[in-house]
Design an enzyme around this catalytic site. Sequence first.
Site, PDB file in Angstrom:
ATOM      1  N   HIS A  68     -10.335  -5.316  -3.362  1.00  4.21           N
ATOM      2  CA  HIS A  68      -9.002  -5.536  -2.780  1.00  4.21           C
ATOM      3  C   HIS A  68      -9.138  -5.909  -1.316  1.00  4.21           C
ATOM      4  O   HIS A  68     -10.072  -5.484  -0.631  1.00  4.21           O
ATOM      5  CB  HIS A  68      -8.117  -4.297  -2.940  1.00  4.21           C
ATOM      6  CG  HIS A  68      -8.715  -3.037  -2.396  1.00  4.21           C
ATOM      7  ND1 HIS A  68      -9.641  -2.286  -3.108  1.00  4.21           N
ATOM      8  CD2 HIS A  68      -8.532  -2.390  -1.216  1.00  4.21           C
ATOM      9  CE1 HIS A  68     -10.000  -1.237  -2.383  1.00  4.21           C
ATOM     10  NE2 HIS A  68      -9.348  -1.280  -1.215  1.00  4.21           N
ATOM     11  N   ASN A  86     -12.754  -3.455   2.598  1.00  2.00           N
ATOM     12  CA  ASN A  86     -13.671  -2.319   2.687  1.00  2.00           C
ATOM     13  C   ASN A  86     -14.610  -2.349   1.487  1.00  2.00           C
ATOM     14  O   ASN A  86     -14.170  -2.580   0.357  1.00  2.00           O
ATOM     15  CB  ASN A  86     -12.885  -0.995   2.705  1.00  2.00           C
ATOM     16  CG  ASN A  86     -12.022  -0.864   3.941  1.00  2.00           C
ATOM     17  OD1 ASN A  86     -12.353  -1.398   4.993  1.00  2.00           O
ATOM     18  ND2 ASN A  86     -10.900  -0.162   3.815  1.00  2.00           N
ATOM     19  N   GLY A 109     -15.797   2.501   3.756  1.00  2.00           N
ATOM     20  CA  GLY A 109     -14.551   3.253   3.584  1.00  2.00           C
ATOM     21  C   GLY A 109     -13.778   2.888   2.335  1.00  2.00           C
ATOM     22  O   GLY A 109     -12.584   3.158   2.229  1.00  2.00           O
ATOM     23  N   GLN A 110     -14.465   2.289   1.349  1.00  2.00           N
ATOM     24  CA  GLN A 110     -13.771   1.926   0.113  1.00  2.00           C
ATOM     25  C   GLN A 110     -13.511   3.168  -0.727  1.00  2.00           C
ATOM     26  O   GLN A 110     -14.441   3.920  -1.028  1.00  2.00           O
ATOM     27  CB  GLN A 110     -14.625   0.922  -0.682  1.00  2.00           C
ATOM     28  CG  GLN A 110     -13.907   0.425  -1.925  1.00  2.00           C
ATOM     29  CD  GLN A 110     -14.730  -0.603  -2.710  1.00  2.00           C
ATOM     30  OE1 GLN A 110     -15.900  -0.845  -2.411  1.00  2.00           O
ATOM     31  NE2 GLN A 110     -14.111  -1.204  -3.706  1.00  2.00           N
ATOM     32  N   HIS A 148      -7.019  -5.794   2.246  1.00  2.00           N
ATOM     33  CA  HIS A 148      -5.853  -5.253   2.955  1.00  2.00           C
ATOM     34  C   HIS A 148      -5.280  -6.334   3.855  1.00  2.00           C
ATOM     35  O   HIS A 148      -6.033  -7.017   4.557  1.00  2.00           O
ATOM     36  CB  HIS A 148      -6.264  -4.087   3.871  1.00  2.00           C
ATOM     37  CG  HIS A 148      -6.789  -2.878   3.160  1.00  2.00           C
ATOM     38  ND1 HIS A 148      -6.043  -1.730   2.984  1.00  2.00           N
ATOM     39  CD2 HIS A 148      -7.998  -2.622   2.597  1.00  2.00           C
ATOM     40  CE1 HIS A 148      -6.775  -0.817   2.351  1.00  2.00           C
ATOM     41  NE2 HIS A 148      -7.969  -1.339   2.107  1.00  2.00           N
ATOM     42  N   ASP A 151       0.852  -1.191   0.000  1.00  2.00           N
ATOM     43  CA  ASP A 151       0.000   0.000   0.000  1.00  2.00           C
ATOM     44  C   ASP A 151       0.893   1.249   0.000  1.00  2.00           C
ATOM     45  O   ASP A 151       1.898   1.307   0.717  1.00  2.00           O
ATOM     46  CB  ASP A 151      -0.912  -0.007   1.241  1.00  2.00           C
ATOM     47  CG  ASP A 151      -2.063   0.985   1.112  1.00  2.00           C
ATOM     48  OD1 ASP A 151      -3.212   0.525   1.011  1.00  2.00           O
ATOM     49  OD2 ASP A 151      -1.793   2.207   1.107  1.00  2.00           O
ATOM     50  N   ILE A 152       0.494   2.243  -0.778  1.00  2.00           N
ATOM     51  CA  ILE A 152       1.310   3.459  -0.917  1.00  2.00           C
ATOM     52  C   ILE A 152       1.291   4.302   0.362  1.00  2.00           C
ATOM     53  O   ILE A 152       2.198   5.108   0.594  1.00  2.00           O
ATOM     54  CB  ILE A 152       0.810   4.273  -2.138  1.00  2.00           C
ATOM     55  CG1 ILE A 152       1.902   5.158  -2.711  1.00  2.00           C
ATOM     56  CG2 ILE A 152      -0.449   5.066  -1.821  1.00  2.00           C
ATOM     57  CD1 ILE A 152       1.576   5.719  -4.078  1.00  2.00           C
TER      58      ILE A 152
END
Length: 112
Positions: A98, A85, A91-92, A100, A30-31
Amino acid sequence: MENCLFCRIANGEIPSAKVYEDDAVLAFRDIAPAAPEHVLIIPKKHYDNVMQLDDDLLLARMFAAAREVAKQLGISESGFRLVINTGKDGGQTVEHLHMHMLGARELGWPPG
Ligand code: 5GP
Ligand code: ZN
């Protein structure tokens, strides 16, 4: 889905720090990590979210990938959290399914 961020990551158009890849699934860092280890596990095929998913075997592939990633990151014993999410209240923010994987620190529960 030519304008989808994660489709573009999956097809290599946008670079990512890959940690796992097979024919159906890609995992990359994740960035904006929310934990010392924070990896996103995505199907290469586009689905907006779990509500659109029509192939539950793909979830099994994502879980299999998650086990491989956990071993690779060295958090299979210490533990981790898997989160998907979904939609606005979930909270997507990126509309490509995807999961997490968060770990390498004790995570609080319940989330806010
Ligand atoms: P969501 O909020 O949709 O569940 O999660 C989207 C995640 O994608 C966020 O944690 C966000 O930091 C991450 N993200 C957004 N843009 C990029 C990007 O360009 N590259 C990577 N590696 N992660 C991204
Ligand atoms: Zn996509």
